[in-house]
Design a protein around this motif. Structure first.
Motif, mmCIF file in Angstrom:
data_model
loop_
_atom_site.group_PDB
_atom_site.id
_atom_site.type_symbol
_atom_site.label_atom_id
_atom_site.label_comp_id
_atom_site.label_asym_id
_atom_site.label_seq_id
_atom_site.Cartn_x
_atom_site.Cartn_y
_atom_site.Cartn_z
ATOM 1 N N VAL A 1 0.875 -1.174 0.000
ATOM 2 C CA VAL A 1 0.000 0.000 0.000
ATOM 3 C C VAL A 1 0.908 1.219 0.000
ATOM 4 O O VAL A 1 1.954 1.228 0.634
ATOM 5 N N SER A 2 0.521 2.232 -0.764
ATOM 6 C CA SER A 2 1.340 3.453 -0.796
ATOM 7 C C SER A 2 0.421 4.662 -0.766
ATOM 8 O O SER A 2 -0.743 4.594 -1.166
ATOM 9 N N SER A 3 0.951 5.777 -0.258
ATOM 10 C CA SER A 3 0.137 6.992 -0.175
ATOM 11 C C SER A 3 0.940 8.181 -0.685
ATOM 12 O O SER A 3 2.169 8.179 -0.656
ATOM 13 N N SER A 4 0.222 9.186 -1.119
ATOM 14 C CA SER A 4 0.872 10.266 -1.852
ATOM 15 C C SER A 4 0.390 11.660 -1.460
ATOM 16 O O SER A 4 -0.616 11.814 -0.776
ATOM 17 N N GLN A 5 1.137 12.660 -1.889
ATOM 18 C CA GLN A 5 0.789 14.044 -1.605
ATOM 19 C C GLN A 5 -0.536 14.442 -2.258
ATOM 20 O O GLN A 5 -1.218 15.346 -1.801
ATOM 21 N N ASP A 6 -0.896 13.745 -3.325
ATOM 22 C CA ASP A 6 -2.119 14.130 -4.028
ATOM 23 C C ASP A 6 -3.366 13.522 -3.397
ATOM 24 O O ASP A 6 -4.457 13.629 -3.942
ATOM 25 N N GLY A 7 -3.198 12.865 -2.246
ATOM 26 C CA GLY A 7 -4.370 12.335 -1.551
ATOM 27 C C GLY A 7 -4.741 10.915 -1.929
ATOM 28 O O GLY A 7 -5.679 10.346 -1.389
ATOM 29 N N LYS A 8 -3.989 10.314 -2.863
ATOM 30 C CA LYS A 8 -4.339 8.962 -3.285
ATOM 31 C C LYS A 8 -3.616 7.891 -2.481
ATOM 32 O O LYS A 8 -2.436 8.006 -2.164
ATOM 33 N N VAL A 9 -4.349 6.834 -2.190
ATOM 34 C CA VAL A 9 -3.784 5.661 -1.529
ATOM 35 C C VAL A 9 -3.999 4.503 -2.502
ATOM 36 O O VAL A 9 -5.124 4.266 -2.939
ATOM 37 N N ILE A 10 -2.938 3.804 -2.858
ATOM 38 C CA ILE A 10 -3.046 2.737 -3.864
ATOM 39 C C ILE A 10 -2.540 1.428 -3.282
ATOM 40 O O ILE A 10 -1.531 1.401 -2.570
ATOM 41 N N VAL A 11 -3.247 0.345 -3.585
ATOM 42 C CA VAL A 11 -2.784 -0.990 -3.218
ATOM 43 C C VAL A 11 -2.295 -1.672 -4.492
ATOM 44 O O VAL A 11 -3.021 -1.731 -5.473
ATOM 45 N N TRP A 12 -1.064 -2.157 -4.482
ATOM 46 C CA TRP A 12 -0.431 -2.758 -5.659
ATOM 47 C C TRP A 12 -0.121 -4.237 -5.424
ATOM 48 O O TRP A 12 0.161 -4.638 -4.311
ATOM 49 N N ASP A 13 -0.073 -4.972 -6.526
ATOM 50 C CA ASP A 13 0.525 -6.301 -6.488
ATOM 51 C C ASP A 13 1.947 -6.066 -7.011
ATOM 52 O O ASP A 13 2.135 -5.754 -8.182
ATOM 53 N N ALA A 14 2.929 -6.184 -6.140
ATOM 54 C CA ALA A 14 4.289 -5.838 -6.547
ATOM 55 C C ALA A 14 4.881 -6.808 -7.564
ATOM 56 O O ALA A 14 5.778 -6.447 -8.320
ATOM 57 N N PHE A 15 4.391 -8.046 -7.601
ATOM 58 C CA PHE A 15 4.930 -9.005 -8.580
ATOM 59 C C PHE A 15 4.562 -8.576 -9.992
ATOM 60 O O PHE A 15 5.385 -8.588 -10.891
ATOM 61 N N THR A 16 3.277 -8.216 -10.181
ATOM 62 C CA THR A 16 2.783 -7.907 -11.518
ATOM 63 C C THR A 16 2.765 -6.405 -11.809
ATOM 64 O O THR A 16 2.570 -6.013 -12.949
ATOM 65 N N THR A 17 2.944 -5.593 -10.786
ATOM 66 C CA THR A 17 2.833 -4.128 -10.816
ATOM 67 C C THR A 17 1.411 -3.635 -11.060
ATOM 68 O O THR A 17 1.195 -2.435 -11.286
ATOM 69 N N ASN A 18 0.431 -4.540 -10.989
ATOM 70 C CA ASN A 18 -0.954 -4.095 -11.172
ATOM 71 C C ASN A 18 -1.480 -3.358 -9.948
ATOM 72 O O ASN A 18 -1.162 -3.712 -8.824
ATOM 73 N N LYS A 19 -2.350 -2.351 -10.204
ATOM 74 C CA LYS A 19 -2.997 -1.665 -9.096
ATOM 75 C C LYS A 19 -4.260 -2.449 -8.761
ATOM 76 O O LYS A 19 -5.048 -2.752 -9.648
ATOM 77 N N GLU A 20 -4.423 -2.784 -7.493
ATOM 78 C CA GLU A 20 -5.598 -3.560 -7.119
ATOM 79 C C GLU A 20 -6.711 -2.695 -6.544
ATOM 80 O O GLU A 20 -7.880 -3.014 -6.697
ATOM 81 N N HIS A 21 -6.354 -1.666 -5.828
ATOM 82 C CA HIS A 21 -7.351 -0.762 -5.254
ATOM 83 C C HIS A 21 -6.795 0.655 -5.286
ATOM 84 O O HIS A 21 -5.581 0.838 -5.240
ATOM 85 N N ALA A 22 -7.703 1.622 -5.307
ATOM 86 C CA ALA A 22 -7.261 3.012 -5.182
ATOM 87 C C ALA A 22 -8.336 3.772 -4.423
ATOM 88 O O ALA A 22 -9.531 3.560 -4.642
ATOM 89 N N VAL A 23 -7.897 4.618 -3.510
ATOM 90 C CA VAL A 23 -8.829 5.426 -2.729
ATOM 91 C C VAL A 23 -8.335 6.865 -2.787
ATOM 92 O O VAL A 23 -7.130 7.098 -2.740
ATOM 93 N N THR A 24 -9.273 7.804 -2.887
ATOM 94 C CA THR A 24 -8.864 9.200 -2.818
ATOM 95 C C THR A 24 -9.280 9.733 -1.462
ATOM 96 O O THR A 24 -10.456 9.709 -1.106
ATOM 97 N N MET A 25 -8.304 10.168 -0.706
ATOM 98 C CA MET A 25 -8.568 10.712 0.622
ATOM 99 C C MET A 25 -9.094 12.138 0.490
ATOM 100 O O MET A 25 -8.773 12.816 -0.487
#
Lengths: 361, 71
Positions: free
Chosen positions: A87-111
């Protein structure tokens, strides 16, 4: 010789001032005593004890995956116990859940706020927690249905009076530990949002925290803008040990895998190792050529390597025992803001102000 | 100086002294012993540390290029 005061003032003011002065003297005496006691046991340096240990060879560590998708600075990341999700979070308010093996984004939330400075994966892998300038820590259960709006199930857990700088689930999904710009840390019950314990003692913003490995018991370490690293008893709220040797803000703290020590990274461009049983700093990881602050630190599985993410865009890898740098890694195009080794130690992930995350192995 | 300021300085001075007394009473071991234990932990666990030892590509999920899925 007492000045002529009214009887009332005499009883209120004079004893108060005397006691204050007495306390200040005792304070100074105790501080000196603490230094003396610590110094008495300082019979050797860690690197001397490690002299006969075989040196480490060349390390070949490269970026194996690059996770692109954030629209602004990546501020924080955490691994899932399954060793592949992040899971990663950013200055732009987005929180993303990734599958690191495939680099696919599995979920995204905007705070609802920008600068999401903290995020953490729940031990079960079924939820993530995050927060930042909203002064809160919120928990989002992760849905198997990719179309479901995660924001709908959001649960507000922690409330501070300033920004949330770090958060971590304890060994279950039920409790969260937080640190804040308001100078405190706090332990919360996720279900009810109730404050279970608060930790006061830092004199300025608390920037980071790390829980002791579960075998070591109920303690955690925090680091702050007051240059102090404090070790806390989670049950009593008491600060049990305090270390003040850094020359600037402590941005990151991480326990050594055995739980007997912890490392810190600071704006003073050094990483340091503090042993809890010797109750003192036992190593400094620095070089004259390294002048930019350390934003985040983590150990390899055996504790032999210490990885530091720096504001000069690099990662320095240190031999914990010998105190020397074994490798310097390039790749990010801006500050490295967060760094965590994966749960099984096969890789580590870094997040950067260059909007990307990288997996290194 | 009002009485309020004086009593809150007193309260924080008392807190500071109590805290220092607690920290001074911590039981400590010698650095030589602590360092030896750190060294031992590192050496004992070195073989299980993938980033330290390097792991053959076949065993490290991140080392090979993105894996192909077979349908």
């Amino acid at each position: 010789m007492r000045s002529p005061l009214s009887p009332e003032m005499a009883t209120q003011e004079v004893p108060l001032n005397e006691t204050l002065a007495h306390l200040k003297t005792e304070s100074e005496t105790l501080k000196l005593k603490l230094e003396e006691e610590r110094a008495k046991l300082h019979d050797v340096e860690l690197h001397q004890v490690a002299e006969k240990v075989e040196g480490l060879g060349q390390f070949v560590m490269k970026t194996r995956r690059t996770l692109k998708g954030h629209g602004n600075k990546v501020l924080c990341m955490d691994w899932c116990k399954d060793k592949r999700r992040i899971v990663s979070s950013s200055q732009d308010g987005k929180v993303i859940v990734w599958d690191a093996f495939t680099t696919n984004k599995e979920h995204a939330v905007t705070m609802p706020c920008t600068w999401v400075m903290a995020c953490a994966y729940a031990p079960s892998g079924c939820a993530v927690a995050c927060g930042g300038l909203d002064n809160k820590c919120s928990v989002y259960p992760l849905s198997l249905d990719k179309n479901e709006n995660l924001a709908a199930k959001k649960k507000s857990v922690a409330m501070h009076t300033n920004y949330l700088s770090a958060c971590s689930f304890t060994n279950s999904d039920m409790q969260i530990l937080t640190s804040s710009g308001d100078g405190t840390c706090a332990l919360w019950d996720v279900e009810s949002g109730q404050l279970l314990q608060s930790f006061h003692g830092h004199a300025a913003d608390v920037l980071c925290l790390d829980l002791a490995p579960s075998e070591t018991g109920n303690t955690f370490v925090s680091g702050g803008c007051d240059k102090k690293a404090n070790v806390w008893d989670m049950r009593s709220g008491q600060c049990i040990q305090s270390f003040e040797t850094h020359e600037s803000d402590i941005n990151s703290v991480r326990y050594y895998p055995s739980g007997d020590a912890f490392a810190s990274g600071s704006d003073d461009a050094t990483c340091r190792l503090y042993d809890l049983r010797a109750d003192r700093e036992v190593a400094i990881y620095s070089k004259e050529s390294i002048i930019f602050g350390v934003s985040s630190v983590d150990f390899s599985l055996s504790g032999r390597l210490l990885f530091g993410g720096y504001n000069d865009y690099t990662i320095n890898v240190w031999d914990v025992l010998k105190g020397t740098r074994v490798s310097i890694l390039f790749g990010h195009e801006n500050r490295v803001s967060t760094l965590r080794v994966s749960p099984d130690g096969t890789a580590f992930c870094t997040g950067s102000w260059d909007h990307t995350l990288r997996i290194w192995a | 100086m009002s009485n309020n300021n004086a009593s809150s300085s007193l309260a924080s001075a008392k807190r500071a002294v109590r805290q220092l007394r607690l920290e001074a009473s911590v039981r400590r071991i010698k650095v030589s012993q602590a360092a030896a234990d750190l060294r031992q932990y590192c050496l004992q666990n070195a073989s299980k540390d993938p980033l330290l030892m390097g792991v053959p590509s076949s065993d490290n999920p991140f080392r090979p290029p993105k894996s192909c899925s077979l349908f």
